[in-house]
Write an enzyme that holds these catalytic residues in place. Structure first.
Site, PDB file in Angstrom:
ATOM      1  N   GLY A   1     -17.157 -48.002  -2.944  1.00 38.32           N
ATOM      2  CA  GLY A   1     -18.453 -48.088  -2.273  1.00 38.32           C
ATOM      3  C   GLY A   1     -18.820 -49.539  -2.029  1.00 38.32           C
ATOM      4  O   GLY A   1     -17.961 -50.384  -1.745  1.00 38.32           O
ATOM      5  N   SER A   2     -20.089 -49.839  -2.215  1.00 36.96           N
ATOM      6  CA  SER A   2     -20.602 -51.164  -1.835  1.00 36.96           C
ATOM      7  C   SER A   2     -20.028 -52.300  -2.672  1.00 36.96           C
ATOM      8  O   SER A   2     -20.112 -53.463  -2.272  1.00 36.96           O
ATOM      9  CB  SER A   2     -22.118 -51.181  -1.955  1.00 36.96           C
ATOM     10  OG  SER A   2     -22.656 -50.213  -1.081  1.00 36.96           O
ATOM     11  N   THR A   3     -19.439 -52.001  -3.843  1.00 37.57           N
ATOM     12  CA  THR A   3     -18.854 -53.106  -4.618  1.00 37.57           C
ATOM     13  C   THR A   3     -17.719 -53.761  -3.832  1.00 37.57           C
ATOM     14  O   THR A   3     -17.394 -54.919  -4.054  1.00 37.57           O
ATOM     15  CB  THR A   3     -18.322 -52.623  -5.987  1.00 37.57           C
ATOM     16  OG1 THR A   3     -17.319 -51.627  -5.761  1.00 37.57           O
ATOM     17  CG2 THR A   3     -19.425 -52.037  -6.837  1.00 37.57           C
TER      18      THR A   3
END
Lengths: 523, 472
Positions: free
Chosen positions: A228-230
């Site tokens: 995801g956003s990581t």
């Protein structure tokens, strides 16, 4: 009558010769085949007959062998059980009905040292043989930090709903690569699987194997999750290398159509279109700076950045620098699953590439990989090789091997890395940041940086509704400007669908507790 | 009659026997010490017990032999004492292993076998003494041939007519079980029938040696081929064959059946010097084996396990043979060392599979050493047969030596997968009262014949002549 007596005697000599030859065949020619046959219980009994060495964390044994009075002379015990199980593994003479000897974890990876079979023991074994003492195995000292491991485990399983949360925590020393914590929940009790009762072992093993929450799975190193956003840390690093400045305004619409490059105020139903979480506006609905979008975790900016500006190859290259898709699987010495950015199509087709840009599509990483990203950024762009074994010791406690930290590679040059560090600090401190709950304010000189993630799993529950997303936090803490600890936390289904902040809210406090414990403990 | 001066009399070799007995005791004590050192890391008072047994039987038998059979072969007794002693050490060692195994599995340990074996050894030695003292001249046995044969047949067939609950152990009806005491009469029958066979064939050898039909080709004055016996002389062989088939059918005892038939064919051959009898015997054996294979499930299973011990279809039936092979393979050339292996993993490690137990712990080298002991034993038996002057003695001595050799061959071939497993004990080594007793009985007869073979003709039976004094 003497003639037939001699002939009978000669015939008997032939019979004796036949059994002599056959004994040679069975005991010598076929000997090693028989002696190593998996059905030969002696193989196992011999392993158990010598005292296996300890697995040690900060001077305390987390796996040790105690003498018993049954046929398997030593019983393997794990005083802290589930806390260290994903690392120690278990040591069992029955793993499944089809496999005779079963060990996992460090018990497997360091078997030659623990069992004393390592060639380095030759001299000691010879001495044992001469003095009639039972050969003993050497011990293995791990890099883990007791306090950090305990806090990570406690924080991870803590749940408001009653059933423990599923997830993993990995903490690294960014400057050396030493693994400070490796937790996977739910865990299991390795003592049950290492007992001397085959029936109990089989029963426990069946129960654990059939448990839908997969307690035997070591999530920290072996489970691949959408980051995801990581993953935006990786994409940002690639952008910085392409000359994109953190304060440069980039395309950040409310809705972005990757196939055409069009933008809109919202996505029409059923169209191939990217929106921000919860249909949010990023900065002004049209553009945003890289730093702002990073802190707020806007998807459309990263989708457009990947498609319009970077392309798939630089993103994949950057991910590989951080440790994705290694040419050979990483061994620390536990085997680590290979993180991946997906297929060639995921890097070329605009629709796929857009989602690759914010860590969805087919991007998958292990929690350890998450920690490695944070560690590399923390360590001025230098990625150290992660390792779990600090030292191997002989039975007389002389050091057999002492792990020296090694640099894996320079991921990013320090100047660009400094920009990335500032962006990650923004996640924790800027007003628009999603990771405020990771911030540590009560220790002097400490600064925390990180990135949250709320990753769609792509799976649906039994009603056909999407499962709650996984909650991520990767980050690090510095004290007086020096990087001290990097951490990755994932809580499976820990977020709320369509709400980016929920990942940070679930995972960041765990990361904070872990970092705080380490900073306080190590001064 | 040749006159022999006392000085020219052959040496009795009793001192050589004494020295060899001392060696035997030392080896047994060393073996027990090795077991205790490997198991507990120290020596215990048990060592004295296991030294006392070979010392005791050695002293008693040696003294008796000096008195009543001074010219007996000096090698037979030390070999028997050594094998008996080593068997005892292994049985004791297996007791320790089986006890641990029982604790491990949470089952109850059946009880130590070694003390019982000590008692059987004592009874065996008493029987040996009784035989060698009572029978001063082996030729007397000829007179009682038919009575002994009748006794042998009764012993042999008794278990097969008794109800199974009195006679069946592990599927074979070859036991007599009374009041917790079990006894395998076939073990004695084999010796009684050897005596009878020798006596019968000696009296009938001229007739049986007569040629019947000739099979072969004549090259000038040279005949190549076989003289077949006359049809009317087939009676005794057929009777023996039917007896063996009977044992097989009623007792499911492959080993004894094979042993008896082999013995009778060999006695017949020695008595008549006719290869024709051997050919006929082998044909009858082939027929018997074929019939047995067709009729008996146990025989089929044993053959199938022999052919494919690792096939999953024989997972249960082949377990014992697999474990035996694993043990032998683990032992390798030098073995794990006494007390350091796991021979208790093989079912029946102290009786049928005691050779596997030795193979695991003393290795190929040790087992070949044991085989050599048996080899020497058989050779000494055969040389007694060659040297003894009467035909009955020759037949009996060779018959008894052949019994030991064939039984050993069948057992070792069975546990090492050279032949299908048949279920016989290893002479002197295996646990079991009837086996041990009958082997001491056999030894007594063999020593008596060897004494007759080497005794000067002018010396009275059982008494050294001239100035030779009897040691106290």
């Amino acid at each position: 009558m003497n003639k037939p007596i001699r002939k009978v005697a000669a015939f008997l000599a032939v019979l004796f010769a036949a059994i002599f030859l056959n004994l040679n065949w069975v005991q010598v020619v076929q000997g090693s085949r028989y002696s190593n046959d998996p059905q030969n219980a002696r193989v196992l009994l011999n392993e158990y007959a010598s005292a296996r060495g300890q697995i040690v964390v900060q001077g305390r044994a987390i796996a040790e062998s105690r003498a018993t009075n049954d046929e398997l002379k030593y019983l393997r015990g794990y005083p802290q059980g589930p806390l260290y199980a994903p690392v120690t593994g278990f040591y069992s003479f029955v793993a499944t009905p089809s496999r005779f000897l079963g060990t996992t974890g460090i018990e497997t990876a360091e078997n030659t040292v623990l069992s004393g079979k390592d060639p380095q023991f030759f001299g000691a074994n010879l001495a044992d043989l001469l003095t009639g003492r039972n050969p003993r195995g050497g011990s293995v000292e791990l890099t883990l930090d007791k306090a950090v491991q305990q806090v990570a485990y406690r924080e991870l399983i803590r749940s408001s709903t009653g059933s423990p949360r599923r997830g993993a925590v990995v903490a690294l020393d960014p400057t050396t690569g030493a693994v400070l914590a490796a937790v996977s929940t739910p865990s299991y009790n390795p003592n049950v699987l290492s007992s001397h009762n085959a029936t109990a072992i089989n029963k426990a093993f069946r129960r654990l194997s059939n448990d839908p929450s997969q307690p035997l799975l070591n999530r920290a190193f072996n489970q691949l999750y959408p980051p995801g956003s990581t993953f935006k840390v990786v994409v940002s690093a690639a952008a910085l290398k392409q000359g994109v400045r953190p304060n440069a305004a980039l395309l950040a619409p409310n809705a972005y159509f990757p196939e055409t490059g069009r933008t809109a105020a919202r996505c029409p139903h059923g169209a191939d279109c990217v929106e921000n979480f919860g249909d949010e506006t990023c900065q002004n609905g049209k553009t945003a700076t890289l730093a702002f979008a990073f802190a707020k975790s806007c998807n459309t900016l990263f989708a457009a950045l990947a498609v319009e500006r970077l392309g798939g190859r630089p993103i994949a290259d950057e991910a590989e620098l951080f440790g994705f898709r290694p040419s050979a699987p990483l061994s620390i010495p536990l085997p680590v699953a290979r993180s991946t950015v997906g297929t060639e199509a995921d890097l070329t087709a605009p629709g796929f590439l857009a989602r690759t840009g914010f860590g969805q599509q087919d991007v998958r990483m292990t929690p350890l990989q998450g920690a490695m990203i944070a560690a590399a950024v923390a360590n001025n762009g230098t990625l150290m090789r992660p390792y779990l074994v600090r030292r191997e010791l002989a039975p007389d406690l002389s050091v057999l091997s002492d792990t020296r930290p090694t640099q894996l590679r320079q991921v990013l040059d320090p100047t660009l890395d400094h920009d990335l560090q500032s962006m990650m600090q923004g996640v924790v401190t800027a007003p628009e940041g999603t990771g405020h709950s990771a911030n540590i304010t009560d220790i002097q000189g400490v600064s925390v940086a990180g990135k949250t993630g709320t990753a769609d799993t792509g799976r649906t529950d039994k009603n056909g509704n999407p499962e709650p997303p996984d909650a991520w936090f990767i980050g690090y803490a510095t004290k007086d400007g020096a990087p001290r600890i990097a951490v990755a936390v994932i809580i499976e289904n820990g977020g709320v669908q369509g709400n980016e902040t929920t990942g940070g809210e679930a995972a960041a406090p765990v990361a904070k507790a872990v970092m705080e414990t380490y900073l306080k403990g190590s001064g | 009659m040749t006159r022999t001066s006392p000085a020219a009399r052959p040496p009795t070799r009793r001192n050589a026997e004494l020295l060899l007995l001392l060696f035997a005791v030392l080896i047994v004590v060393a073996a027990e010490a090795a077991v205790e050192a490997a198991r507990d890391g120290r020596l215990s008072s048990h060592l004295i017990t296991y030294a006392a047994v070979p010392v005791g039987i050695g002293v008693i038998t040696h003294v008796v032999i000096r008195r009543v059979a001074p010219y007996a072969d000096p090698l037979l007794l030390p070999i028997a004492v050594l094998l008996n002693g080593l068997g005892l050490v292994m049985i004791h060692r297996l007791d320790l292993g089986l006890k641990d195994q029982a604790v491990q599995n949470g089952t109850t340990f059946a009880g130590a076998a070694a003390p019982t074996q000590v008692v059987w050894t004592a009874i065996g030695v008493a029987l040996f003494v009784a035989v060698i003292v009572a029978i001063r001249d082996h030729r007397v046995l000829q007179r009682y041939a038919y009575s002994l044969a009748l006794l042998g047949l009764v012993l042999l067939l008794l278990p097969t007519v008794l109800p199974a609950r009195f006679s069946e152990v592990n599927g074979a009806r070859i036991w007599i079980r009374v009041a917790g005491f079990s006894f395998q009469p076939g073990e004695f029958a084999k010796i009684l029938l050897t005596v009878f066979g020798a006596a019968y064939l000696v009296s009938k050898r001229e007739v049986l040696a007569l040629a019947g039909r000739r099979l072969g080709v004549r090259f000038g004055s040279h005949f190549v081929g076989l003289d077949l016996p006359r049809g009317r002389d087939f009676g005794p062989l057929l009777a023996a064959w039917l007896l063996c088939i009977g044992v097989l059918v009623r007792g499911h005892d492959l080993g004894t059946s094979l042993l008896f038939f082999g013995l009778f064919v060999v006695l017949l051959y020695i008595a008549t010097e006719r290869v024709g009898w051997v050919v006929v015997g082998l044909l009858l054996f082939a027929v018997g084996a074929y019939i047995a294979y067709q009729i008996f499930g146990t025989v089929q299973v044993r053959v199938a396990v022999w052919l494919h011990p690792f096939a999953s279809a024989h997972a249960a039936d082949g377990y014992q043979l697999r474990q035996s092979l694993f043990g032998l393979g683990t032992g390798g050339i030098f073995g794990t060392g006494l007390g350091a292996g796991h021979p208790e993993l093989v079912p029946l490690p102290a009786t049928d599979f005691i050779v596997s137990s030795f193979g695991e712990e003393i290795g190929l080298v040790g087992v070949v050493g044991l085989l050599t002991l048996y080899g020497v034993f058989v050779i000494r038996g055969a040389s007694a047969a060659l040297a003894v002057r009467d035909a009955f003695g020759k037949l009996l001595a060779m018959g008894l030596a052949f019994l030991v050799a064939l039984q050993l061959f069948v057992v070792v071939a069975g546990v090492t997968r050279l032949l299908p497993e048949t279920g016989l004990t290893t002479p002197f080594l295996s646990y079991g009262g009837s086996s041990l007793l009958s082997n001491w009985l056999l030894l007594g007869l063999l020593l008596r014949i060897s004494d007759a073979a080497r005794r000067p003709t002018n010396v009275a039976v059982g008494r050294p002549a001239g100035q030779v004094t009897v040691p106290a």
